[in-house]
Design a protein around this motif. Structure first.
Motif, mmCIF file in Angstrom:
data_model
loop_
_atom_site.group_PDB
_atom_site.id
_atom_site.type_symbol
_atom_site.label_atom_id
_atom_site.label_comp_id
_atom_site.label_asym_id
_atom_site.label_seq_id
_atom_site.Cartn_x
_atom_site.Cartn_y
_atom_site.Cartn_z
ATOM 1 N N THR A 82 35.078 23.828 -14.967
ATOM 2 C CA THR A 82 34.567 22.845 -15.106
ATOM 3 C C THR A 82 34.453 22.002 -16.415
ATOM 4 O O THR A 82 34.850 22.656 -17.324
ATOM 5 C CB THR A 82 32.853 23.193 -14.925
ATOM 6 O OG1 THR A 82 32.421 24.045 -15.602
ATOM 7 C CG2 THR A 82 32.707 23.891 -13.489
ATOM 8 N N ASN A 84 33.542 20.113 -19.832
ATOM 9 C CA ASN A 84 32.293 20.147 -20.769
ATOM 10 C C ASN A 84 32.561 19.382 -21.901
ATOM 11 O O ASN A 84 33.414 19.783 -22.691
ATOM 12 C CB ASN A 84 32.063 21.703 -20.782
ATOM 13 C CG ASN A 84 30.691 21.949 -21.689
ATOM 14 O OD1 ASN A 84 29.907 21.001 -21.765
ATOM 15 N ND2 ASN A 84 30.693 23.056 -22.555
ATOM 16 N N GLU A 160 35.400 35.948 -12.741
ATOM 17 C CA GLU A 160 34.251 34.972 -12.206
ATOM 18 C C GLU A 160 34.017 34.723 -10.788
ATOM 19 O O GLU A 160 33.367 33.816 -10.451
ATOM 20 C CB GLU A 160 34.454 33.652 -12.953
ATOM 21 C CG GLU A 160 34.504 34.120 -14.547
ATOM 22 C CD GLU A 160 34.509 32.430 -15.280
ATOM 23 O OE1 GLU A 160 34.559 31.408 -14.577
ATOM 24 O OE2 GLU A 160 34.682 32.637 -16.567
ATOM 25 N N THR A 252 24.940 17.810 -10.369
ATOM 26 C CA THR A 252 25.260 16.743 -11.531
ATOM 27 C C THR A 252 24.339 16.205 -12.110
ATOM 28 O O THR A 252 24.024 15.860 -13.469
ATOM 29 C CB THR A 252 26.457 15.865 -10.812
ATOM 30 O OG1 THR A 252 27.540 16.541 -10.401
ATOM 31 C CG2 THR A 252 26.821 14.976 -12.020
ATOM 32 N N ARG A 255 22.205 18.120 -14.348
ATOM 33 C CA ARG A 255 23.027 18.462 -15.551
ATOM 34 C C ARG A 255 22.512 17.384 -16.491
ATOM 35 O O ARG A 255 22.439 17.515 -17.804
ATOM 36 C CB ARG A 255 24.380 18.792 -15.218
ATOM 37 C CG ARG A 255 25.104 19.139 -16.628
ATOM 38 C CD ARG A 255 26.662 19.287 -16.251
ATOM 39 N NE ARG A 255 27.450 19.729 -17.711
ATOM 40 C CZ ARG A 255 28.569 19.887 -17.553
ATOM 41 N NH1 ARG A 255 29.348 19.757 -16.489
ATOM 42 N NH2 ARG A 255 28.940 20.271 -18.778
ATOM 43 N N GLY A 260 22.993 18.479 -20.141
ATOM 44 C CA GLY A 260 23.876 19.433 -20.447
ATOM 45 C C GLY A 260 23.620 20.926 -20.489
ATOM 46 O O GLY A 260 24.334 21.808 -20.614
ATOM 47 N N THR A 263 23.868 24.261 -16.168
ATOM 48 C CA THR A 263 25.431 24.751 -15.770
ATOM 49 C C THR A 263 25.292 24.360 -14.333
ATOM 50 O O THR A 263 24.604 25.405 -13.694
ATOM 51 C CB THR A 263 25.840 25.860 -16.134
ATOM 52 O OG1 THR A 263 25.730 25.985 -17.628
ATOM 53 C CG2 THR A 263 27.239 26.091 -15.703
ATOM 54 N N THR A 267 30.279 21.963 -8.177
ATOM 55 C CA THR A 267 30.763 20.681 -8.401
ATOM 56 C C THR A 267 31.441 19.971 -7.400
ATOM 57 O O THR A 267 31.944 20.703 -6.641
ATOM 58 C CB THR A 267 31.578 20.603 -9.755
ATOM 59 O OG1 THR A 267 32.997 20.964 -9.516
ATOM 60 C CG2 THR A 267 30.972 21.221 -10.956
#
Length: 334
Positions: A82, A84, A160, A252, A255, A260, A263, A267
């Motif tokens: 993702t 960042n 993950e 989104t 976030r 931010g 998390t 997405t």
């Protein structure tokens, strides 16, 4: 003096396994990372001073050159799932590989290994997949003799993927998946490291290798197999792509509103990526050409997913005790 390899992203999930293998083979290793103080755990992979974390910003020419200079081989394991801040797909997966390849060629580095991903496609609706393809193109243009490895979903102790869903299953009676019918070919992380080590040693011909394990199954089936390992019964719900996109859009917004701090668990780009199968293409070079027999999930998953079982490490002991009790009861009856 032993040869020197610089591993960009060498403290990450795949990179640390590559570093460990090369250290055992006697290589001196620079582990190039953004936060060297958080990568000190790689030092014990080798003798004192053999494995050294060093600072590097892959978005900067001078930084890349500083850790490349004097290296015999470079390995790039840097990637993001993702975006960042400045670490966007374009900056990390498209521009950085080209930069590393260009500077490696300018510095006279003998070999380069680039870890990409199955699904890299310039025409994909997913920006992740498009930038992976663009990164590969940049590497081939700047360093034609590079070896490019494309693993499918990578599993292992710190993955993950299975860890994430096993943790969800331990907390909830429902396990939602997006793209339940999408096929994956999970590959053990140390098998990917073996392939990278062969390429570092110059024992793999230049070009692209697609790396997938012996098991090919849909996302839903993989989740059922994971549930069997952790001894839990859960309802697997296949979330439609349309609904998944709406959920991702909502995440989104959250976030953005949290500046931010939140998390997103999903997405829109990940939703697009999950539309396509993640398996080795017909006719692609892979483990067979490298002389590697990849390990199955069945052989590896129980070694690290046991902690998500109802009673963790004691489930096996309880099962043995029950078997002993049943045997004793049968003996008494006879």
């Amino acid at each position: 003096m032993s040869k020197l390899v610089t591993i960009f992203g060498g403290s990450g999930f795949v990179g640390r396994y590559i570093a460990r293998r090369l250290a055992k083979q006697g290589w001196r290793i620079r582990v190039a990372v953004r936060r060297p103080e958080e990568a000190l755990f790689v030092r014990p992979y080798g003798n004192v001073g053999q494995v050294v974390p060093v600072f590097c910003n892959v978005r900067d020419d001078d930084s890349v050159r500083a850790v490349t200079r004097g290296a015999d081989v470079v390995v790039n394991c840097v990637g993001v799932l993702t975006e960042n801040g400045r670490n966007t797909f374009q900056a990390v997966q498209e521009e950085a590989p080209e930069r590393i390849a260009r500077i490696a060629a300018e510095e006279g580095v003998a070999r380069m290994v680039h870890v990409s991903a199955i699904g890299a496609d310039p025409d994909s609706p997913s920006e992740y997949a498009r930038t992976k393809a663009a990164g590969e193109a940049g590497v081939r243009a700047r360093f034609p003799g590079a070896v490019i490895l494309r693993p499918s979903i990578v599993f292992g102790q710190d993955d993950e993927f299975f860890n994430r869903f096993a943790r969800m299953a331990a907390r909830s009676p429902v396990l939602p998946v997006v793209g339940g019918n999408t096929r994956f070919q999970p590959v053990f992380v140390d098998d990917v490291a073996k392939a990278a080590a062969l390429a570092v040693e110059g024992k793999a011909a230049p070009g692209i290798y697609e790396l997938g394990g012996p098991d090919v199954n849909t996302f839903s089936v993989l989740m059922r197999e994971m549930l069997d390992v952790i001894l839990r019964r859960r309802l697997i719900v296949n979330v439609p792509f349309g609904l998944a996109r709406l959920m991702a859009s909502g995440f989104t917004v959250l976030r953005f509103l949290s500046l931010g701090l939140f998390t997103p668990p999903l997405t829109r780009d990940q939703v697009e990526n999950l539309r396509s199968d993640n398996i080795v293409a017909d006719g692609a070079r892979g483990f067979a050409e490298l002389g590697i027999q990849p390990k199955s999930m069945e052989a590896i998953l129980p070694d690290y997913l046991w902690r998500f079982r109802p009673t963790g490490q004691y489930d096996a002991i309880k099962a043995s005790a029950k078997n002993i009790k049943r045997s004793g009861d049968r003996a008494s009856i006879s």
